[in-house]
Every structure is written in structure tokens, then in C-alpha cells.
Design a protein around this motif. Structure first.
Motif, mmCIF file in Angstrom:
data_model
loop_
_atom_site.group_PDB
_atom_site.id
_atom_site.type_symbol
_atom_site.label_atom_id
_atom_site.label_comp_id
_atom_site.label_asym_id
_atom_site.label_seq_id
_atom_site.Cartn_x
_atom_site.Cartn_y
_atom_site.Cartn_z
ATOM 1 N N LYS A 53 3.743 -46.814 16.850
ATOM 2 C CA LYS A 53 3.748 -46.030 18.091
ATOM 3 C C LYS A 53 2.377 -45.460 18.437
ATOM 4 O O LYS A 53 2.171 -44.974 19.550
ATOM 5 C CB LYS A 53 4.795 -44.916 18.013
ATOM 6 C CG LYS A 53 4.489 -43.866 16.989
ATOM 7 C CD LYS A 53 5.624 -42.856 16.851
ATOM 8 C CE LYS A 53 5.351 -41.968 15.644
ATOM 9 N NZ LYS A 53 6.523 -41.277 15.153
ATOM 10 N N ARG A 54 1.426 -45.472 17.525
ATOM 11 C CA ARG A 54 0.075 -44.992 17.856
ATOM 12 C C ARG A 54 -0.584 -45.953 18.850
ATOM 13 O O ARG A 54 -0.436 -47.167 18.736
ATOM 14 C CB ARG A 54 -0.803 -44.929 16.614
ATOM 15 C CG ARG A 54 -0.331 -43.989 15.542
ATOM 16 C CD ARG A 54 -0.789 -42.572 15.718
ATOM 17 N NE ARG A 54 -0.228 -41.767 14.654
ATOM 18 C CZ ARG A 54 0.956 -41.124 14.726
ATOM 19 N NH1 ARG A 54 1.663 -41.155 15.848
ATOM 20 N NH2 ARG A 54 1.418 -40.439 13.697
ATOM 21 N N GLU B 38 1.764 -40.546 26.398
ATOM 22 C CA GLU B 38 2.964 -39.733 26.569
ATOM 23 C C GLU B 38 2.658 -38.244 26.537
ATOM 24 O O GLU B 38 1.598 -37.825 26.096
ATOM 25 C CB GLU B 38 3.971 -40.058 25.456
ATOM 26 C CG GLU B 38 4.399 -41.512 25.384
ATOM 27 C CD GLU B 38 5.297 -41.932 26.548
ATOM 28 O OE1 GLU B 38 5.661 -41.076 27.380
ATOM 29 O OE2 GLU B 38 5.630 -43.139 26.626
ATOM 30 N N ASP C 14 12.335 -40.284 28.808
ATOM 31 C CA ASP C 14 12.947 -40.208 27.476
ATOM 32 C C ASP C 14 14.393 -39.746 27.545
ATOM 33 O O ASP C 14 15.246 -40.238 26.819
ATOM 34 C CB ASP C 14 12.198 -39.205 26.589
ATOM 35 C CG ASP C 14 10.942 -39.802 25.996
ATOM 36 O OD1 ASP C 14 10.672 -40.978 26.283
ATOM 37 O OD2 ASP C 14 10.246 -39.083 25.261
ATOM 38 N N ASN D 36 -1.552 -50.582 19.099
ATOM 39 C CA ASN D 36 -1.249 -51.488 20.204
ATOM 40 C C ASN D 36 -2.489 -52.112 20.834
ATOM 41 O O ASN D 36 -2.427 -52.660 21.931
ATOM 42 C CB ASN D 36 -0.423 -50.741 21.253
ATOM 43 C CG ASN D 36 0.929 -50.345 20.682
ATOM 44 O OD1 ASN D 36 1.818 -51.177 20.564
ATOM 45 N ND2 ASN D 36 1.064 -49.097 20.277
ATOM 46 N N ASN E 146 1.504 -46.127 27.878
ATOM 47 C CA ASN E 146 2.045 -45.548 26.651
ATOM 48 C C ASN E 146 1.421 -44.208 26.293
ATOM 49 O O ASN E 146 1.541 -43.744 25.168
ATOM 50 C CB ASN E 146 1.867 -46.553 25.512
ATOM 51 C CG ASN E 146 2.704 -47.794 25.758
ATOM 52 O OD1 ASN E 146 3.906 -47.771 25.551
ATOM 53 N ND2 ASN E 146 2.078 -48.862 26.243
#
Lengths: 440, 440
Positions: free
Chosen positions: B275-276, A282, A171, B280, A280
Motif C-alpha cells: 500500500k505504500r 489518501e 472508503d 507502486n 493513491n
């Protein structure tokens, strides 16, 4: 029926979470288990602090042996950690005929065989959902939810500290050292972070999952373990440009192509396609991908550490044991998912026999023929190239970064090719080689 | 020990998958269960086709009652589907003292209370991992893995057909009707897709998860059900611009703010932050997010349908029952996770009492004061605005799209506001209102 009586060895982060959850949700838990579950006794070196947590109604002692010796205690929960006194007390609890719940991955990954054998001999359960991926019920999924499957492989983000560090490095474009300090400040990394950042903690967990998936004893000593300390921000950037994220994965894989069969067991930074769900995941979150021959790909995601998430797993084990406390041991799920007399000794393959694809970063002299020399070496070792990224060198620069993605190859072959490439006078710095997994 | 003898009622897609998986992985399964599991008898109307699948060694009949009447059969697997003969045969199998495994969500969501009561009275198990989210062991996670938790809410992509259609609509910018035809051609949607596209299948599954999560009887008749047939490509595009994806979610939520407590149970297209992880989940895949008070957010992902993924769940149930076949019924996990005498009758709230945020699309006349009128109405109904997107109208156009995202509000209040907005002469078309969930 009288509530099940639990004795706690150690009341730190997870222990106090366990106490709180059992208190707060006691109604809900009794409605499920059909019987109350109570912490009746706690052993902790810091008796005063422990009393502050559990209040008046619970006996607090400073010696775990008093908990084990208490005939009223049905289940002993070991939350001390490590291989020392924790091992002694777990074995003594078993010898005293107590069921044991533990979050101690190090202990089970190294001494699991001895501990499970002792438990079997005494007819007690050693439950350890909390030992892998905190609150995610991954042990239950592997041992019970996927029993129909021949498990093909497992790949997991199973250490929150390193995933937090890698997420921050990506990031913010920062280097490992800078982010580690920030993680320590925020409490995501311990003062001595060695076990996390060197991959040892992830390897303990991968070892346990490997044994459960493939029906073998735990063999931590055979795991290949690499951490994230040498990872450069540049490689995270290049990976990104090529559509990959770098994650510290614990991987275990069945290898039927090896004569007699084999198992890969390894922890290392890994390039994963950015479009995969696991890429994804994170921050300090955990996720485990399990590939089964019938079910295909499944993924389990959640908090891998912390007081109440880990307590969630400890309490789930307490409920399971409560349900089966008076049952015949044959009615229980075997410790390592497979019946103890059905375990196989399929060997863990040495790293040289592991099959993966690779990301290579070479700093090379910016002159004609360099790429040709390198690709020739790879071809001579039968390693095929998937993609090449050559950074255009700036005006007046005499060196450039060359990034190569390969297709799958045997690691031993890659090591030979790397040695030859490294010996080229046009290769100016030690080559960075990272493993890559498509996870499809 | 003699292998457990299984009788199959119906050998279509899932039945043949179950037969294949039990055959192929019989060693692996015996190593885990400690006992073989064999399909000994099959009932199917198409006897010849069934014989073609199972071969010589297995008795095939055209009447399920013969399977149930066979004293050698320990477990009956019902894979017929629907509420008709399937219900009759499940109840007869229970009456005959057989354990039952079923993938029949419709049956359990509607008649579960009657079926579980009958099973309890006879001391047999009705297992149904395959009824929700195919191969994902979500029933086990909810019933056993998360027993420590007060479940707060569940939100799941639990219908692969609609997720495939929504993924294609977004990827290709196509309309619902076009994609449905493609899905039918590819076998992702049935010839009569009503149960899938109208949300009924997802509501069956959400109903079962709701009961297990909150310790209530199954109450499909109280679920609020909306499908995806009216969804326009334009809304998927606008949602995307605002950072959201539209998914058909099955949602159930505990509402402690309502006097006496309440439960939301609903299926509808839902905006979810892009973004969850769950946003996706693409194609025909399923995923379920479970929020527990101790564990926090967990997610379970995998194939929600198909021959072998669903068989994976059926066989996991067979192994569980095999393990506990000779155990006292008290040692088993209760059908709905909570002890039958500890179920609560917490009401399912009517849709007007549901709390969500909203996405609104209004086609309005492009003239001064329109936005002010609309925001005034929202304010008067105490609905606060999170974001507004006003498409600039093209040269000469007299109307434009106005998109509004709101904060959380009670649905009844929104309905009143919608009626008033709809009555404005400057609002030219029926307003599109979609629910939005942050899932955090």
C-alpha cells in the motif's frame, strides 16, 4: 557571524511549529546555513499565549509594526493570513528593507504582482515555499529543479481537507455532509470550511504554481474554481467501477494549440485513473504532478499542512535567505522563477475553451432508444465516447443510471451537448458532468 | 550579458540530451536564468559522431584537455563516467578554475571528498543533481528543500534497470535470468549489467544521499551492497500474498540508539508494504522517500535515467551555477549540504548492527514439530514473529515452504538464528532471508 534575526508576525499553528523546529534543530540548521537563525521577536494579539510558547528570551509585542521597525530584525515571517493586515504589514516590512517569508497563498495569488514589484524595488526577497503544499518543496522544484524544462502541465492534490473528505467518502461510502462533520470533529476541516471545500484554497495555490511554471503574473481572478460540495457518493462508486478515483485537483496547462498561446487554470473534482500514483494519495496528504518536456512526469508528495510540515518550508526559506542575505539581488532566484522583465501575458483561457474528457451520469427513463438519442447528440457535437456503463434497472424500476466517459473535447461544445441532452424528456434529473484527466 | 559558455566532456546519451534541451528551450532557460547558456565546445573520442549531433557552430575536439584549457569556457560538464580519465579531467577542470557539472555517481561516491576539497580550495562549484535519480531534483530537495529537518532516513528506488526487472518478474511471474535478457533486448539493461543488478549503482547513489542527509563525508567503501540476481520468482509471489512488494532499495538511516551515533547505509532487495506509494513505482521509474523530523514523509518520483530526463538535471545545475557564477562562494550551497567544517564522522554501522525485520523462506520436511523447533530458535534469539505462512503440501509431498515475517531485530542476532535453523535436519535447502521495511 551573528545569527540572522527573525521576527514573527503571528504565532499560531505554523508560527509555533517554526519556533519549535528552529529551536530543536538549531545545530543541524547552523551546520547547513553556516550561520545561526534565531527568532528574536514575535508579534501576536494574544501576547500571553505567545509568551507561553517562546519563553523568556524572546520579545513579544502585540503590534506587528514594532517588529518591522526593529532595526535588528533581518527577516520578517508573516503568518497572519488573509488579505487585510497581512498585506499591509508585508508591504511595510518590504518598505523597511526586510526580507519576508510568508505562507500566505491567498495574499500572493491575489496581490502577488504588487508585492513582488515592491520587493524588487527594495532589493529584498519575498519567499513563499510554505504557501503551496506545506512541507513539500514544490516551489523550489518548479523554480530551480526543473529550469531546463518547458513545463507542459501541473496537476496537484493541494488541499488536504478535501482530499481527506474524498478519501473517507470513498472508503466508507458516505455522503459529503456526513464526512465533512467528521472532518471538522477531527480537526481536518475548519469551523468555516468554505475556502477549502469550495476549492478557493486550492485555486490560490494553483494560481501561484501556474505563474511560476509558465512565467506569467499571478491571476487568481481568472481561475475556474469548483469545490466538492455537490459530489455524490454514487459518482465516486461509478468512477471506481470504471477504474477511476475522484480527486480535487488544481490544474494548470500550457495550450500551444490556441492562437497566440493560452493557459488553463482550474480547480475541480476530477476523475483520475486509479493506477496513477496521485490517485493513491489518501487522507490529508498532498501531491503535485509536474510534466516537463525534458524530464517527463515527476511527482512530489508529502504533508500539505500542519504545524511542523509547514514550518519545514518556512525554515527552508529562512536558510535560503540567510545564505543570500549579503549577495547581489541578481544572484537570487526570481520570485516567479522567470526574470521580472521576461514575464509573458499569455492569457488564461475561459472554461469554455478548456479541453478535457468527461464523466457523465444521466438518470434516464428505462425505455428503448434513450441511449441512441444521447449518443446522437454527442456525435453531432463531435464528442466521441470512450466507455458506457448502463446499470441494469431492478425489476419494476422505470428509470436507470447511464454513465458515459468521453474522449477529450472542448468544454464549450460539451456544454451545448449537455443542454440538448438535458432537454430530452427521457432525461429525468439534472445531468452530472465531471471532468476526467488521464495525466499521462 | 554574454551567454555562459559550457564545455562538454563526452556527448553520448546524456550529452546529446543536454545539447538538445539547451537548444530547444534556450528562450525559456534564458527567461529564467537571466542569461543565455550555450554549449561552446565538445570533446569526444568520436569526433565525427559528435559533429553530427552539434552541427557547425560548435567546436569539437577529441581531447578533453583542450576544453579545460579554453579560457572562454565557464563551466565544464563531465559525462564520461567511471573513475579513470573522468576523475583526472574533473580535477584538472577544477584546477583551471572552472565550475564542474557531473552525472558521475561512481566518481563522487568514491572520490567525492577529494573532489569537493579541491573545488572548495579553488572557489568553484561541483554540481551533481544528475548523479542521483536522473531528472528528479532530489539533491536539491535534500540540500535546500529540507534544511529545516533532522533527516531520519531515506529509502529509494534509485536504479531503473533493477526496478524494471523486478516489475516484470512480478507481473509475468518470470525468473530473473529470463527478464534480464528481455531488459537487455529492450535497452533497459546494458550488455554488462553487473553494476546495476549487483546493486553497485544504487549504492553509489545511496552513498551520496547519505552524506548529504547526515552531514558526513562520502563513504562508499562502508556500504553494504546486495543485488537482485539471487531473487526467486517464488519469493516475489509469497511477498505478494503477505501484502508486500519486493524492491531494490538504497537505504540510509540515522541510528541515535547506538552509543555515539551511527548511520546505516545499505542496498538490498527489500519487502515493502504494497500500500505504500513507493511499492507502486513500476518499470524503470525511480522514487525516493525522505523522512524528516519536521516535515514527516515526503516522496519524489520521476525518470531516473535516459537522455533528456538526466539532461534536465544537468541543465538545472547549469542554471544554478549561472545565477551564482559571480557570487561570493559563501553564498553557495555547500557541496554536501553541510558546511565543510561542520561535517561529522558518524560511523557507518556494519551490517550486523543494522536493524530491520525479515522475510524468511524455509523449505522444511513436512512433519510434526518443525515449526515449533524453528520458532523456538527465533525466540531464543529474542526475535519475535509477525506472521507465518505455511503452504499446505500437496498429496504425497514430503516437504513444504514455510514463510515467516519477523518484527525488527538486529541483523547479527538474525544471522546467529539463521545458522542454527539451517543446521536443523528438517530444513532441507538454504534458507532465503530478505529484509523488510515498513517505511512508516
Amino acid at each position: 557571524m551573528k545569527p540572522i534575526q527573525v521576527g514573527l508576525l503571528g504565532i499560531g499553528t505554523v508560527g509555533s511549529g517554526t519556533f519549535k523546529v528552529l529551536q530543536r534543530n538549531q545545530q543541524e540548521i547552523r551546520r547547513r546555513a553556516g550561520r545561526g537563525i534565531e527568532i528574536a521577536m514575535v508579534a501576536d494579539l494574544d501576547v500571553e499565549r505567545a509568551k507561553g510558547i517562546v519563553g523568556e528570551g524572546v520579545q513579544v509585542v502585540n503590534d506587528g509594526r514594532q517588529v518591522i521597525a526593529n532595526p535588528a530584525i533581518d527577516i520578517v515571517v508573516e503568518l497572519i493570513g488573509g488579505y487585510g493586515i497581512a498585506k499591509t504589514l508585508v508591504l511595510e516590512a518590504i518598505a523597511a528593507g526586510k526580507h519576508v517569508v510568508t505562507a500566505n497563498k491567498a495574499l500572493l495569488a491575489v496581490h502577488g504582482t504588487e508585492i513582488f514589484a515592491a520587493a524588487r524595488a527594495k532589493g529584498v526577497v519575498v519567499a513563499f515555499e510554505a504557501a503551496v503544499a506545506g512541507g513539500i518543496p514544490i516551489i523550489k522544484a518548479l523554480r530551480e529543479g526543473l529550469t531546463a524544462n518547458r513545463i507542459e502541465w501541473i496537476a496537484g492534490i493541494i488541499n488536504g481537507t478535501t482530499n481527506f473528505i474524498l478519501s473517507e467518502m470513498r472508503d466508507k461510502g458516505l455522503d459529503f455532509g456526513t464526512v465533512l462533520k467528521e472532518a471538522q470533529r477531527l480537526g481536518y476541516a475548519e469551523a468555516d470550511p468554505t475556502f477549502d471545500i469550495e476549492g478557493v484554497d486550492a485555486a490560490h495555490k494553483a494560481t501561484i504554481m501556474s505563474a511560476i511554471a509558465f512565467g506569467t503574473p499571478v491571476r487568481f481572478d481568472k481561475a475556474h474554481v469548483e469545490g466538492i460540495t455537490k459530489l455524490a457518493a454514487a459518482d465516486i462508486r461509478y468512477a471506481e467501477q470504471l477504474g477511476y478515483r475522484i480527486k480535487l485537483l488544481g490544474i494548470t496547462k500550457r495550450r500551444d494549440d490556441v492562437a497566440g498561446g493560452g493557459i488553463e487554470l482550474r480547480v475541480h473534482p476530477t476523475l483520475v485513473p486509479a493506477k496513477r500514483l496521485i490517485a493513491n494519495v489518501e487522507g490529508a496528504m498532498n501531491a503535485v504532478v509536474v510534466q516537463g518536456d525534458a524530464v517527463g512526469t515527476t511527482l512530489y508528495y508529502g504533508k500539505g499542512a500542519g504545524s511542523e510540515p509547514t514550518a519545514s518550508a518556512v525554515v527552508a526559506d529562512l536558510v535560503d535567505i540567510t545564505r543570500l542575505a549579503t549577495a547581489d539581488p541578481d544572484h537570487r532566484v526570481p520570485h516567479l522563477a522567470f526574470q521580472h522583465d521576461a514575464l509573458a501575458d499569455t492569457p488564461i483561457l475561459p472554461i469554455e475553451q478548456v479541453v478535457t474528457s468527461f464523466y457523465l451520469r444521466l438518470q434516464v427513463a428505462d425505455q428503448t432508444g434513450v441511449l441512441s438519442k444521447i449518443t446522437t447528440i454527442l456525435a453531432e457535437h463531435d464528442i466521441s465516447i470512450d466507455a458506457v456503463l448502463q446499470r441494469e434497472s431492478a425489476e419494476g424500476e422505470t428509470k436507470t443510471d447511464l454513465i458515459i466517459l468521453t474522449h477529450d473535447t472542448v468544454e464549450g461544445r460539451m456544454r451545448e451537448a449537455l443542454a440538448r441532452m438535458q432537454a430530452l424528456p427521457t432525461v429525468l434529473q439534472p445531468i452530472v458532468a465531471l471532468r476526467k484527466e488521464e495525466l499521462s
